[in-house]
Design a protein around this motif. Structure first.
Motif, short mmCIF file in Angstrom:
data_model
loop_
_atom_site.label_atom_id
_atom_site.label_comp_id
_atom_site.label_asym_id
_atom_site.label_seq_id
_atom_site.Cartn_x
_atom_site.Cartn_y
_atom_site.Cartn_z
N ALA A 296 0.83 -1.20 0.00
CA ALA A 296 0.00 0.00 0.00
C ALA A 296 0.87 1.25 0.00
O ALA A 296 0.60 2.21 -0.71
N VAL A 297 1.95 1.21 0.78
CA VAL A 297 2.87 2.36 0.82
C VAL A 297 3.50 2.57 -0.55
O VAL A 297 3.60 3.67 -1.05
N ASP A 298 3.92 1.47 -1.19
CA ASP A 298 4.53 1.57 -2.50
C ASP A 298 3.54 2.18 -3.50
O ASP A 298 3.91 3.00 -4.33
N ALA A 299 2.28 1.77 -3.42
CA ALA A 299 1.26 2.31 -4.33
C ALA A 299 1.09 3.80 -4.12
O ALA A 299 0.98 4.57 -5.07
N ASP A 300 1.09 4.21 -2.86
CA ASP A 300 0.97 5.63 -2.56
C ASP A 300 2.15 6.41 -3.11
O ASP A 300 2.00 7.49 -3.67
N GLU A 301 3.36 5.84 -2.96
CA GLU A 301 4.55 6.51 -3.47
C GLU A 301 4.48 6.63 -4.99
O GLU A 301 4.83 7.66 -5.56
N ARG A 302 4.02 5.55 -5.64
CA ARG A 302 3.91 5.57 -7.10
C ARG A 302 2.89 6.65 -7.53
O ARG A 302 3.10 7.37 -8.49
N LYS A 303 1.78 6.74 -6.79
CA LYS A 303 0.75 7.73 -7.10
C LYS A 303 1.33 9.14 -6.97
O LYS A 303 1.10 9.99 -7.83
N ALA A 304 2.09 9.37 -5.90
CA ALA A 304 2.69 10.68 -5.68
C ALA A 304 3.68 11.01 -6.80
O ALA A 304 3.74 12.13 -7.28
N LEU A 305 4.45 9.98 -7.24
CA LEU A 305 5.40 10.17 -8.33
C LEU A 305 4.67 10.55 -9.61
O LEU A 305 5.06 11.47 -10.33
N ASN A 306 3.58 9.82 -9.93
CA ASN A 306 2.79 10.11 -11.13
C ASN A 306 2.24 11.53 -11.07
O ASN A 306 2.24 12.25 -12.07
N GLU A 307 1.78 11.90 -9.90
CA GLU A 307 1.21 13.24 -9.71
C GLU A 307 2.28 14.30 -10.00
O GLU A 307 2.03 15.28 -10.71
N ALA A 308 3.49 14.08 -9.46
CA ALA A 308 4.58 15.03 -9.66
C ALA A 308 4.96 15.11 -11.13
O ALA A 308 5.22 16.19 -11.67
N ARG A 309 4.97 13.93 -11.80
CA ARG A 309 5.33 13.90 -13.21
C ARG A 309 4.29 14.64 -14.05
O ARG A 309 4.62 15.41 -14.96
N ARG A 310 3.00 14.44 -13.70
CA ARG A 310 1.94 15.11 -14.44
C ARG A 310 2.05 16.62 -14.27
O ARG A 310 1.87 17.40 -15.21
N GLN A 311 2.37 17.03 -13.05
CA GLN A 311 2.52 18.46 -12.76
C GLN A 311 3.67 19.04 -13.58
O GLN A 311 3.56 20.13 -14.15
N ALA A 312 4.77 18.29 -13.68
CA ALA A 312 5.92 18.75 -14.43
C ALA A 312 5.58 18.88 -15.92
O ALA A 312 5.98 19.85 -16.59
N MET A 313 4.83 17.90 -16.45
CA MET A 313 4.40 17.94 -17.85
C MET A 313 3.53 19.16 -18.11
O MET A 313 3.68 19.85 -19.13
N ARG A 314 2.61 19.43 -17.14
CA ARG A 314 1.72 20.56 -17.28
C ARG A 314 2.53 21.87 -17.34
O ARG A 314 2.28 22.74 -18.16
N ASP A 315 3.53 21.96 -16.48
CA ASP A 315 4.37 23.15 -16.46
C ASP A 315 5.10 23.32 -17.78
O ASP A 315 5.20 24.41 -18.32
N LEU A 316 5.60 22.19 -18.34
CA LEU A 316 6.31 22.22 -19.61
C LEU A 316 5.40 22.72 -20.74
O LEU A 316 5.76 23.62 -21.49
N LEU A 317 4.17 22.15 -20.80
CA LEU A 317 3.22 22.54 -21.84
C LEU A 317 2.84 24.01 -21.72
O LEU A 317 2.73 24.73 -22.71
N TYR A 318 2.62 24.43 -20.50
CA TYR A 318 2.22 25.81 -20.25
C TYR A 318 3.30 26.78 -20.73
O TYR A 318 3.03 27.76 -21.39
N ARG A 319 4.55 26.40 -20.42
CA ARG A 319 5.67 27.26 -20.82
C ARG A 319 5.79 27.33 -22.35
O ARG A 319 6.08 28.36 -22.93
N LYS A 320 5.49 26.18 -23.01
CA LYS A 320 5.62 26.12 -24.47
C LYS A 320 4.57 27.00 -25.14
O LYS A 320 4.82 27.65 -26.17
N ASP A 321 3.34 27.02 -24.54
CA ASP A 321 2.24 27.78 -25.12
C ASP A 321 2.46 29.29 -24.99
O ASP A 321 2.09 30.04 -25.88
N SER A 322 3.07 29.71 -23.93
CA SER A 322 3.15 31.15 -23.65
C SER A 322 4.35 31.81 -24.29
O SER A 322 5.24 31.16 -24.76
#
Ligand SMILES: [Zn+2]
Length: 79
Positions: free
Chosen positions: A53-79
């Motif tokens: 369960a802890v590993d799943a939570d860590e993986r979820k947090a990692l995915n969340e961080a990666r998605r946030q990073a992707m969003r930042d990248l896309l946002y920067r590209k658009d502007s």
């Protein structure tokens, strides 16, 4: 026989491990379950489901961080 010898020999009750059926002394400072020997009370054997369960939570947090990073990248590209 000196009384102290008797006290030491009966100080800790002998228990049968619920996991491996080995006899062990139930010492007050023994970590883990009272019905498991020290070897079967090791954290990695104690509860694999909780560890998963802890590993799943860590993986979820990692995915969340990666998605946030992707969003930042896309946002920067658009502007
Ligand atoms: Zn055991």
């Amino acid at each position: 026989m000196p009384v102290s010898c008797i006290i030491i020999s009966v100080a800790f009750p002998i228990k049968i491990c619920a996991v491996c059926s080995e006899e062990f002394e139930l010492k007050p400072e023994k970590p883990g379950f009272a019905n498991r020997c020290p070897a079967c009370s090791e954290p990695e054997n104690a509860d694999p489901e909780t560890k998963g369960a802890v590993d799943a939570d860590e993986r979820k947090a990692l995915n969340e961080a990666r998605r946030q990073a992707m969003r930042d990248l896309l946002y920067r590209k658009d502007s």
